[in-house]
Design a protein around this motif. Structure first.
Motif, PDB file in Angstrom:
ATOM      1  N   SER A  35      -6.215   7.633  15.504  1.00  0.00           N
ATOM      2  CA  SER A  35      -6.417   6.461  14.656  1.00  0.00           C
ATOM      3  C   SER A  35      -5.410   5.367  14.962  1.00  0.00           C
ATOM      4  O   SER A  35      -5.673   4.181  14.734  1.00  0.00           O
ATOM      5  CB  SER A  35      -6.303   6.862  13.178  1.00  0.00           C
TER       6      SER A  35
ATOM      7  N   ILE B  58       2.197   0.617   7.897  1.00  0.00           N
ATOM      8  CA  ILE B  58       2.641   1.933   7.418  1.00  0.00           C
ATOM      9  C   ILE B  58       3.871   2.411   8.196  1.00  0.00           C
ATOM     10  O   ILE B  58       4.816   2.956   7.623  1.00  0.00           O
ATOM     11  CB  ILE B  58       1.498   2.956   7.510  1.00  0.00           C
TER      12      ILE B  58
ATOM     13  N   HIS C 214      -7.688  -1.817  10.238  1.00  0.00           N
ATOM     14  CA  HIS C 214      -7.066  -0.487  10.275  1.00  0.00           C
ATOM     15  C   HIS C 214      -5.887  -0.484  11.233  1.00  0.00           C
ATOM     16  O   HIS C 214      -4.845   0.129  10.972  1.00  0.00           O
ATOM     17  CB  HIS C 214      -8.100   0.558  10.698  1.00  0.00           C
TER      18      HIS C 214
ATOM     19  N   ASP D 158       0.883  -1.165   0.000  1.00  0.00           N
ATOM     20  CA  ASP D 158       0.000   0.000   0.000  1.00  0.00           C
ATOM     21  C   ASP D 158       0.922   1.216   0.000  1.00  0.00           C
ATOM     22  O   ASP D 158       1.493   1.567   1.032  1.00  0.00           O
ATOM     23  CB  ASP D 158      -0.909  -0.006   1.230  1.00  0.00           C
TER      24      ASP D 158
ATOM     25  N   LEU E 126      -0.026   4.300  -1.017  1.00  0.00           N
ATOM     26  CA  LEU E 126      -0.785   5.549  -1.017  1.00  0.00           C
ATOM     27  C   LEU E 126      -1.194   6.012   0.373  1.00  0.00           C
ATOM     28  O   LEU E 126      -1.202   7.213   0.653  1.00  0.00           O
ATOM     29  CB  LEU E 126      -2.033   5.396  -1.902  1.00  0.00           C
ATOM     30  N   THR E 127      -1.559   5.082   1.250  1.00  0.00           N
ATOM     31  CA  THR E 127      -2.024   5.469   2.578  1.00  0.00           C
ATOM     32  C   THR E 127      -0.866   6.042   3.391  1.00  0.00           C
ATOM     33  O   THR E 127       0.207   5.444   3.464  1.00  0.00           O
ATOM     34  CB  THR E 127      -2.623   4.258   3.322  1.00  0.00           C
ATOM     35  N   MET E 128      -1.087   7.214   3.990  1.00  0.00           N
ATOM     36  CA  MET E 128      -0.026   7.896   4.729  1.00  0.00           C
ATOM     37  C   MET E 128      -0.467   8.138   6.167  1.00  0.00           C
ATOM     38  O   MET E 128      -1.662   8.163   6.471  1.00  0.00           O
ATOM     39  CB  MET E 128       0.310   9.242   4.076  1.00  0.00           C
ATOM     40  N   LEU E 129       0.493   8.313   7.029  1.00  0.00           N
ATOM     41  CA  LEU E 129       0.256   8.676   8.422  1.00  0.00           C
ATOM     42  C   LEU E 129       0.952  10.014   8.642  1.00  0.00           C
ATOM     43  O   LEU E 129       2.181  10.099   8.650  1.00  0.00           O
ATOM     44  CB  LEU E 129       0.815   7.595   9.354  1.00  0.00           C
ATOM     45  N   ARG E 130       0.167  11.075   8.789  1.00  0.00           N
ATOM     46  CA  ARG E 130       0.725  12.429   8.789  1.00  0.00           C
ATOM     47  C   ARG E 130       1.652  12.712   9.955  1.00  0.00           C
ATOM     48  O   ARG E 130       2.477  13.639   9.892  1.00  0.00           O
ATOM     49  CB  ARG E 130      -0.415  13.451   8.789  1.00  0.00           C
TER      50      ARG E 130
ATOM     51  N   LEU F  88      -3.064  -2.148   9.515  1.00  0.00           N
ATOM     52  CA  LEU F  88      -2.559  -1.299   8.450  1.00  0.00           C
ATOM     53  C   LEU F  88      -1.645  -0.209   9.004  1.00  0.00           C
ATOM     54  O   LEU F  88      -0.614   0.114   8.406  1.00  0.00           O
ATOM     55  CB  LEU F  88      -3.720  -0.664   7.683  1.00  0.00           C
ATOM     56  N   MET F  89      -1.991   0.354  10.165  1.00  0.00           N
ATOM     57  CA  MET F  89      -1.151   1.380  10.770  1.00  0.00           C
ATOM     58  C   MET F  89       0.232   0.833  11.093  1.00  0.00           C
ATOM     59  O   MET F  89       1.255   1.502  10.890  1.00  0.00           O
ATOM     60  CB  MET F  89      -1.817   1.921  12.048  1.00  0.00           C
TER      61      MET F  89
END
Length: 202
Positions: free
Chosen positions: A161, A177, A170, A62, A64-68, A173-174
């Motif tokens: 999150s 990431i 989720h 993945d 595309l998914t980002m953690l700001r 997924l974190m």
């Protein structure tokens, strides 16, 4: 003493006095380079294991998914190359601490979750945290050797999150990431130390 002898003596003294600090600094950068490569290998091994055991697919991707709340990785080559040494190390010290904090949250979550979770993932995550802690200490020591100010940790707020994920997927997924971006960031740290090692051994 003639002028010629004074010049020769000055050059001899300079050659003995000046290279030593640079050589010592170069050796510390070489040590940190080896250590950073070791951490990068460990992160990649854990990322593969995490995807296989928690994501259900060792080939999972993945991009595309980002953690700001994680450090930004998009630095252009010219900007990266023109950074001052102390700024390069300061950024590394602060950013690695942010990754350490995120890993800590995820490790505690995995430890407290169902016993179905692999304890080997938790142990590997903890080992990487210990390595990051030691690398940060090395960076701090290198900054002190440059007479630069050791940076205070960034006040990064861990997102809700990550702290309280609403869905099991989720939550997994974190974790992915965090490891994915740490892999990328450790690549940058390795490049930093390659540059510093060469520069301080010239």
């Amino acid at each position: 003493m003639s002028c010629t002898w004074r010049v020769l003596l000055s050059l001899c003294l300079l050659s003995m006095a000046c290279p030593e600090p640079l050589q010592q600094q170069g050796e510390t950068f070489a040590t940190s380079l080896r250590f950073s490569r070791k951490i990068l290998t460990r992160v990649r091994n854990l990322l593969f294991q995490y995807k296989e055991q928690l994501m259900g697919d060792s080939q999972f991707e993945d991009r595309l998914t980002m953690l700001r709340s994680l450090p930004v990785l998009g630095v252009g080559y010219s900007q990266w190359r023109s950074m001052e040494d102390k700024d390069r190390l300061t950024a590394a010290a602060q950013d690695l601490k942010v990754f350490w904090d995120h890993l800590d949250v995820k490790r505690i979550q995995l430890k407290e979750e169902s016993k179905r979770q692999s304890s080997t993932v938790v142990t590997a995550m903890q080992n990487i945290q210990m390595d990051l802690r030691d690398l940060i200490a090395q960076v701090h020591s290198q900054l002190q050797a440059m007479n630069a100010t050791v940076p205070a940790p960034r006040e990064e707020e861990i997102p809700s999150s990550l702290m309280v994920p609403t869905l099991e997927w989720h939550s997994k997924l974190m974790g992915y990431i965090i490891l994915r971006d740490l892999d990328r960031y450790m690549n940058k740290v390795v490049r930093d130390y390659i540059l510093l090692k060469v520069k301080y051994r010239e």
